[in-house]
Scaffold this motif. Structure first.
Motif, short mmCIF file in Angstrom:
data_model
loop_
_atom_site.label_atom_id
_atom_site.label_comp_id
_atom_site.label_asym_id
_atom_site.label_seq_id
_atom_site.Cartn_x
_atom_site.Cartn_y
_atom_site.Cartn_z
N ARG A 92 47.30 -50.82 -41.16
CA ARG A 92 45.77 -51.16 -41.43
C ARG A 92 44.63 -50.57 -42.43
NH1 ARG A 92 47.49 -52.54 -35.99
NH2 ARG A 92 46.38 -50.44 -35.41
N THR A 97 42.72 -55.20 -44.66
CA THR A 97 42.06 -54.45 -43.59
C THR A 97 41.26 -55.88 -43.65
OG1 THR A 97 40.65 -54.71 -45.54
CG2 THR A 97 41.70 -52.50 -44.88
N THR A 98 40.47 -55.56 -42.52
CA THR A 98 39.36 -56.88 -41.57
C THR A 98 38.67 -57.06 -41.60
OG1 THR A 98 41.34 -57.14 -39.96
CG2 THR A 98 39.57 -57.88 -40.20
N VAL A 99 37.49 -57.52 -42.39
CA VAL A 99 36.10 -58.13 -42.08
C VAL A 99 35.95 -58.72 -40.60
CG1 VAL A 99 34.01 -58.99 -42.96
CG2 VAL A 99 35.67 -57.81 -44.07
N ALA A 166 35.71 -52.76 -45.91
CA ALA A 166 37.32 -53.52 -45.82
C ALA A 166 37.59 -53.00 -47.38
CB ALA A 166 36.84 -54.79 -45.45
N VAL A 174 42.74 -59.19 -47.58
CA VAL A 174 41.40 -58.40 -46.37
C VAL A 174 41.61 -60.13 -45.25
CG1 VAL A 174 39.09 -58.76 -46.52
CG2 VAL A 174 40.44 -57.54 -48.64
N LEU B 314 41.34 -49.43 -37.59
CA LEU B 314 40.58 -48.73 -39.31
C LEU B 314 41.64 -47.97 -39.83
CD1 LEU B 314 37.26 -47.80 -39.83
CD2 LEU B 314 38.33 -49.67 -41.14
#
Lengths: 237, 873
Positions: A92, A97-99, A166, A174, B314
C-alpha cells in the motif's frame, strides 16, 4: 519496510493487476463470486454496479486490506496471497494507492506535507521529496495552496491534494473509490479530467469505482459487478 | 521491521508530524495532561522524600562532630548508664587501641527573647568530654581555651544555624528551661560544619560533659558510650575483637552493643508501617492520574481515529501505530514525571514538617527540617511517572492499533475495553478470593513488624471484583429506562445504549467504582478512627489540668518533671489529687518498648477507665495492681500494640530488663492505646521508681478541688513553669482531635479529588462514546431529535452510569473500610477501631456525584450534538 529510499519511478507498460477466480463470502452471503479480470499498465477501467454488489469488498481485497477466501490477486506481478501483514503494508505504501470519496487528508499536515508524507515513509531524501511534491502539486494545480491546512481547502482542492498524495509514491495501480461522489458536478468533471490526464502522462493503471456513466467515460472499458459476479462490456454512453 | 532504524525514523516522523501537532493545537489539554501526571508523581514523591528525610534525619548528634563511631553502648533499660561504665569498658578492652567517648544528651526549651519563639522546637544538648571530642573530631570543634572552663555548666557551643538565626556569638547569653528550671548559658563559640560529616543539626548545643550532667541534675550518668577503633592495618581485627569483648560483657552489664548502622536500621524499622501506609496513600494520587490520562488518551484515540485509519491506508502498520501511541505515552511520562519530580521535591519541603512531627511524636527523634532530592529518588519518581503513563496508554495504544484502514473504517468503530470487565460472574469468584485472603496473617520481617500485604492484595481484588460485578446492573437499569420511554424518548435512547454496553461503558463504571470506593472507604476509616478516638479521649482524659515537660511530645525525649516540681504541684492547695505516669525505654524482643509506671487512686472518680481489648478478670482491676501478695510477680497491663507485636495476652508473663535486674510481670489485661504503636507495659509507679532509682514523672494529671477555676490555676502554674506544657482538659481534648484532623487532612483532599476524578473521567468517557456514535447522532437528528433531547439522553446515560458506579463504589467502600480497620490498621499499628459508617458523607458523595455527572454528561451531550454526523453531511 521499504528498503529502497530512491525516488519512485512510474511504471512501465505491462500488467498492473490480475484477479484470478477471487471469491469472498461474509457468512452465508457470497459477496464476490469467482471474479477474474486484468488491468494493463496505464489502463483505466471503471468498476460499476449497484450498492451491495461487492465493489468495496473487491477494492479492499485489491488494496490488501481484506483477503479473499479463494483465488489470487497479483499487483504488478506480485501475488498478494504470499504477503503477510507487513508485506501488504509495504504494497500500500508503494504499488497500490487509493483516492477516497471523502478525501481523507491528514488534518495536522498541510497540503504539501500530506503529499510528501508517503515519500517520507519510503525514506526519500528531502530534496527529491520537495521536488516531487512541487511537481505533483503543480500537476494537480493546487501549488498555490501548498501551505494550507486541509480544513482551509475546498472540496475540489482537497481531492486534488489527495490525488497528488496517491500519485506520490509512483504507484502501479490507483484505486479511486467514487472520487467525485462528494463534489459538485463541475468540480467532479475537473477531477476526472485530471485523473485521465495524469494517467496518460504518468502511466499508472486506474480502477475507478463509480455509479456514474459520465465518470466512467474517462475509462477505456467498464466492469459491471452484480451480486458478486462480473460482467465485462464496452462502455455505453 | 520492528526496532529497525527505519521503524525508528517513522516513529519520529509520525511523532513530529501528527502527535506533536495535535499537542500544539490542543495545548491546554496537553498541559493539563502533563500537569495531572506531574501532580500524581509529585504527591507520591513528596511523601517518599519527606518520609525518607524524616527517617534519615535520625542521627547521633555526635556524628556531625566526630564522624561515625564503630560501636555504641546504650542501656537496655531506662535512658542512662552509670558513668563508671566508661571505666568498665576501658578495662575490658585492655590494650586495644580504641577511643571511648562518653556522651550525655538532653533536651531544653527556649524561653528567652534572644531565641526565636516562632520555632519552638526543643534544643538538643550534647555533653561530651571536649578534650576527647576534639582529639576525635579535629577542627570542627572549636579549640577549648582557658576561659572556657571545663566542667562548667553555664557555657555552650552553638550550632552555626542557631548562631546565625539568633545572632549569637562568643560571649552572648541566652536563657533556656531545662527540667523546668530556668538557666542562663553563655555562648563559648560556634560549631563549624565539616564537609566530610553530616551537617551540625540546627538545634544543637554542645557542652562539656560534667557541666551538662550537673545542669540536668544527673551526675555520674551517661546517655551512651561511643567507641572508636583507631585507624591502621589491623583496624578490622581490633574491631572484631572489641565487638566480641563488649558483646560478651553486655548482658552482665545491662548494655546493648550496636553499630550506628544497627541503630539507624532500628529506628527506620520503627516507622516502617507508618511510612508504608503513607506511600500507599500517596500511590492513590498517582492512580488517579493514571486513570485520567487513560481516559484522556482514549478520547484522543477516538478523536484521531480517522487519522489512524488514513495512516493505515498509507501503509503504516498496526504495530507502528501501537508503538507510536506508546511513545506518546512515554513522552508524556517523561514530561509529567520530570515536572513531578520537581513538584515532589518542592512539596516535600512543606510535607516534611508534618511527617517529621508524626515520626517525632510516635517513633524517634528526627532533626529533619528539609528533604533532599536523592538522585535515586528522582530516577524512581521519573521512572514511576513513565511507567504510570505507559500503563495508562497501553489500552488506548491497543485500540489505536486496531483501527482498520480508512477503506474499512466505520465512524462507529468502538474500543473493546477490558474483556474481563464483561464477566460479572467472575467478579463473584474474585470477591470470594479477596475475602479469603483478607484473613491471612500479616507478613512479618525479622524485627516483628507486621506489614498487611494480604490486606492490600485483598483491597485490590475487591476493587476488581466490584468493578466486574457492577456490570450486573446494566440489564435491569436499561430495561427500566426503556420501559419509561412511553413518555420520554430520551430515556429510550439512553436505555438502548446501556442494553448492549460497550467496553467504554464498562471502563467508565469501573473508574467510578474505584474513585468512589476509595474516597468513601477512606471516609469510613477516618470516621471510625475519629469516633473511636473521641470516645477514648473522653474516657481517658478526666482530670482538670495536664502538665508535661515541653519536649514531652517528642518520642525520643527523655524529659521528665523532676520530683520536686511534680510534688509541689500535687501539694498545691487547689489540688484534690494527681495521677502521674512515668515512661522509660527498655529493650524487649530486639525492639525498644516503653515500660510505664502509673499511680492509681482509690477515689472511684479517679480510677483509670481503660478501654479494654482483653479486660482483667472481675475484681482484679485496678486494685489488683496495688494489692499484690509478697513474692508474686508484679501485675501489669499491656497495650494492644504490645499484645499484637509480641503475641502476648492476659495470663502471660513478661520479663523486662531494669537497672535493678530483670523483672517478670504478670499480664492482667490488654488495653486500647491510640498514642503508641511501639508497645507499652504499664505497671505500678512505685515499682518503676524503685527499679530505675528515679522519681521524676513524664506527665501529671491534676484533679482540682470543687469550685476551683482551672484556668486560674493553669495561669499560675505556667508562670512558675514557663516552659512546661500545661493544658486544661478541654484544650487537651481539642488539641488531640486537631492533631488527628491534621494527620488525616490528606485523606479529605483525596476524597474531594476522588469525586472530581470520577466525574471528569465519566465526562471524558461519555465524550468518546458520543464521538464514536456520530452516525447515530446524525440519524437521530435526521429523524427530528433535537439538540436538547440528545443532551438529556446523554445526561440520563451519564447519570445511570454514575449511579451504577456509585452503588458498587459504596459497597466497595464498606468492604475497604472493613479491610482498613480490621486488617490493615490492626496489622500495621496494632490498633482496634470501632466500625462506623459515615452516613452523611455517603449521602453527600452520592448527591454530588450524581448531580455533577448528570450535568457534565448533559454538557458533553449538547456539545456532541453539534458534531457533524459524518463528513458527507
Amino acid at each position: 519496510m521499504n528498503g529502497d529510499p530512491s525516488l519512485p519511478t512510474y511504471p512501465t507498460p505491462g500488467e498492473a493487476l490480475r484477479l484470478d477466480r477471487v471469491t469472498k463470502s461474509y457468512g452465508p452471503r457470497r459477496v464476490l463470486d469467482e471474479v477474474s479480470f486484468a488491468l494493463g499498465r496505464g489502463e483505466r477501467v471503471a468498476l460499476m454496479g449497484p450498492s451491495g454488489a461487492g465493489k468495496s469488498t473487491l477494492l479492499n481485497c485489491i488494496g490488501g486490506i481484506d483477503r479473499p477466501d479463494s483465488g489470487d490477486i497479483s499487483v504488478a506481478g506480485q501475488s498478494l496471497s504470499r504477503l503477510d501483514g507487513d508485506g501488504l503494508s509495504r504494497l500500500r505504501r508503494r504499488a497500490v494507492t487509493t483516492v477516497f470519496q471523502f478525501f481523507h487528508l491528514l488534518p495536522t499536515l498541510t497540503a504539501a506535507e500530506n503529499v510528501a508524507f508517503p515519500l517520507q515513509l519510503l525514506g526519500v531524501d528531502r530534496a527529491d521529496r520537495e521536488r516531487r511534491v512541487a511537481e505533483l502539486l503543480a500537476a494537480v494545480r493546487v501549488d498555490h495552496r501548498a501551505d494550507a491546512w486541509p480544513d482551509e481547502l475546498s472540496g475540489g482542492e482537497m481531492q486534488r491534494v489527495a490525488i497528488a498524495r496517491a500519485l506520490a509514491p509512483g504507484p502501479d495501480l490507483v484505486l479511486a473509490d467514487e472520487p467525485t461522489g462528494n463534489l459538485d458536478s463541475a468540480t467532479g468533471d475537473a477531477i476526472l479530467e485530471l485523473l485521465a490526464r495524469l494517467g496518460d502522462e504518468l502511466g499508472f493503471a486506474l480502477l475507478l469505482v463509480t455509479h456514474s456513466r459520465h465518470a466512467a467515460g474517462i475509462c477505456s472499458r467498464s466492469l459491471h459487478l452484480r451480486d458478486g459476479r462480473l460482467c465485462e462490456g464496452p462502455f455505453e454512453a | 521491521m520492528n526496532g529497525s532504524p527505519a521503524e525508528a525514523r517513522w516513529l519520529v516522523l509520525l511523532l513530529r508530524q501528527t502527535t506533536w501537532r495535535h499537542w500544539r493545537r490542543r495545548l491546554g489539554s496537553t498541559l493539563l495532561l502533563v500537569g495531572i501526571l506531574a501532580h500524581g508523581v509529585g504527591v507520591f514523591l513528596s511523601i517518599r522524600l519527606a518520609s525518607r528525610a524524616a527517617v534519615s534525619g535520625f542521627s547521633l548528634f555526635t556524628e556531625s562532630l566526630t564522624g561515625e563511631s564503630d560501636f555504641l553502648i546504650r542501656p537496655v533499660s531506662g535512658d542512662s548508664l552509670p558513668e563508671m561504665s566508661a571505666r568498665e569498658v576501658r578495662q575490658r578492652l585492655g590494650a586495644l587501641p580504641v577511643a571511648i567517648l562518653p556522651v550525655v544528651e538532653a533536651t531544653a526549651v527556649e524561653v528567652a527573647q534572644t531565641l526565636d519563639a516562632a520555632e519552638p522546637g526543643p534544643l538538643r544538648l550534647l555533653g561530651a568530654d571536649l578534650v576527647a571530642l576534639r582529639n576525635a573530631a579535629g577542627d570542627s570543634v572549636p579549640e577549648v581555651s582557658g576561659d572556657v572552663g571545663l566542667g562548667r555548666d553555664d557555657q555552650a557551643f552553638v550550632s552555626p544555624d542557631l548562631a546565625s538565626r539568633h545572632g549569637l556569638s562568643a560571649g552572648s547569653v541566652f536563657d533556656l528551661s531545662i527540667n523546668e528550671r530556668r538557666v542562663s548559658l553563655r555562648v563559648a563559640g560556634v560549631l563549624r560544619n565539616d564537609p566530610l560529616r553530616p551537617a551540625v543539626p540546627p538545634h544543637l548545643l554542645l557542652m562539656d560533659l560534667p557541666g551538662l550532667q550537673q545542669l540536668v541534675g544527673r551526675p555520674e550518668k551517661l546517655s551512651r558510650l561511643e567507641i572508636r577503633v583507631a585507624d591502621g592495618i589491623d583496624a578490622e581485627r581490633w574491631r572484631r575483637e572489641a565487638r566480641r569483648i563488649l558483646t560478651s560483657a553486655a548482658s552482665d552489664q545491662g548494655w546493648r552493643v550496636e553499630t550506628p548502622e544497627d541503630r539507624r536500621e532500628a529506628v527506620a524499622k520503627m516507622s516502617r508501617a507508618f511510612r508504608l501506609n503513607l506511600t500507599v496513600l500517596s500511590t492513590l494520587a498517582l492512580l488517579v492520574g493514571v486513570y485520567l490520562i487513560f481516559q484522556a488518551l482514549e478520547a484522543a484515540v477516538v478523536r484521531r481515529r480517522s487519522e489512524m485509519a488514513i495512516l493505515r491506508s498509507l501503509g503504516v502498520g498496526a504495530g507502528t501505530i501501537r508503538r507510536l501511541w506508546l511513545l506518546e505515552s512515554t513522552v508524556l511520562g517523561i514530561l509529567g514525571g520530570g515536572l513531578g519530580v520537581w513538584i515532589g521535591w518542592a512539596a516535600a519541603q512543606v510535607t516534611v514538617g508534618g511527617v517529621a512531627r508524626t515520626v517525632n511524636s510516635l517513633y524517634h527523634d528526627t532533626a529533619t527540617r528539609s528533604a533532599a532530592l536523592h538522585p535515586t529518588e528522582a530516577i524512581f519518581g521519573l521512572g514511576f511517572g513513565i511507567l504510570a503513563s505507559l500503563a495508562a496508554g497501553w489500552l488506548p495504544a491497543r485500540d489505536a492499533a486496531e483501527t482498520p484502514p480508512a477503506q474499512m473504517l466505520r465512524s462507529g468503530s468502538r474500543a473493546r475495553g477490558l474483556a474481563w470487565l464483561a464477566r460479572p460472574g467472575w467478579g463473584v469468584v474474585v470477591g470470594l478470593v479477596a475475602f479469603a485472603i483478607s484473613w491471612l496473617p500479616p507478613w512479618r520481617n525479622g524485627a516483628g513488624d507486621g506489614l498487611p500485604v494480604a490486606g492490600y492484595a485483598s483491597a485490590f481484588l475487591w476493587l476488581a471484583a466490584l468493578s466486574m460485578m457492577a456490570g450486573l446492573l446494566f440489564r435491569p437499569l436499561s430495561r427500566w429506562l426503556v420501559g419509561m420511554g412511553d413518555r420520554y424518548s430520551s430515556l429510550v435512547v439512553a436505555g438502548s445504549q446501556l442494553r448492549r454496553p460497550t467496553g467504554r461503558h464498562r471502563l467508565a463504571v469501573a473508574g467510578l467504582v474505584a474513585a468512589t470506593g476509595m474516597s468513601a472507604g477512606m471516609g469510613v476509616l477516618v470516621h471510625s478512627f475519629e469516633g473511636t478516638l473521641t470516645g477514648w479521649i473522653g474516657q481517658m482524659l478526666r482530670a482538670d489540668l495536664y502538665v508535661a515537660p515541653a519536649a514531652a511530645n517528642q518520642a525520643g525525649a527523655g524529659s521528665v518533671l523532676p520530683a520536686a516540681v511534680w510534688r509541689s504541684l500535687a501539694a498545691d492547695s487547689d489540688v484534690a489529687g494527681v495521677d502521674t505516669i512515668r515512661r522509660l525505654p527498655v529493650e524487649y524482643g530486639g525492639r525498644t518498648i516503653r515500660l510505664a509506671g502509673s499511680d492509681y487512686h482509690e477515689d472511684a472518680a479517679r480510677v483509670m477507665q481503660m478501654r479494654w481489648i482483653e479486660a482483667p478478670e472481675p475484681g482484679r482491676t485496678p486494685q489488683a495492681l496495688r494489692a499484690v501478695a509478697d513474692g508474686a510477680d508484679p501485675p501489669a497491663w499491656i497495650n494492644e500494640a504490645m499484645s499484637r507485636r509480641f503475641g502476648l495476652g492476659r495470663g502471660d508473663a513478661i520479663t523486662v530488663p531494669t537497672p535493678a535486674g530483670e523483672k517478670t510481670l504478670s499480664i492482667l489485661g490488654v488495653y486500647a492505646d491510640y498514642s503508641d504503636e511501639g508497645g507499652t507495659v504499664l505497671t505500678k509507679l512505685d515499682r518503676v521508681t524503685e527499679w530505675f532509682g528515679d522519681d521524676g514523672v513524664s506527665n501529671l494529671a491534676a484533679y482540682l478541688k470543687p469550685g476551683v477555676n482551672a484556668e486560674v490555676v493553669r495561669a499560675r502554674w505556667q508562670v512558675a513553669l514557663p516552659a512546661a506544657s500545661i493544658r486544661e482538659n478541654a484544650r487537651l481534648r481539642a488539641d488531640a482531635l486537631r492533631v488527628f484532623r491534621e494527620t488525616f487532612a490528606v485523606t479529605y483532599s483525596l476524597e474531594a479529588i476522588g469525586v472530581a476524578v470520577a466525574v471528569i473521567g465519566l465526562g471524558l468517557a461519555l465524550a468518546s462514546l458520543l464521538v464514536e456514535r456520530r452516525d447515530e447522532l446524525a440519524t437521530l437528528k435526521s429523524i427530528g431529535f433535537t439538540r436538547g433531547q440528545i443532551a438529556s439522553a446523554a445526561a440520563v446515560e451519564g447519570a445511570v452510569l454514575a449511579a451504577m458506579g456509585l452503588v458498587a463504589g459504596l459497597i466497595l467502600s464498606l468492604v475497604l473500610g472493613d479491610l482498613l480497620i480490621r486488617v490493615i490498621n490492626r496489622q500495621s499499628f496494632g490498633w482496634t477501631l470501632d466500625y462506623r459508617v459515615p452516613v452523611g458523607l455517603f449521602i453527600g458523595l452520592s448527591l454530588i456525584t450524581l448531580l455533577t455527572s448528570a450535568t457534565v454528561s448533559a454538557w458533553v451531550g449538547a456539545r456532541s450534538a453539534r458534531l457533524k454526523g459524518d463528513r458527507s453531511e
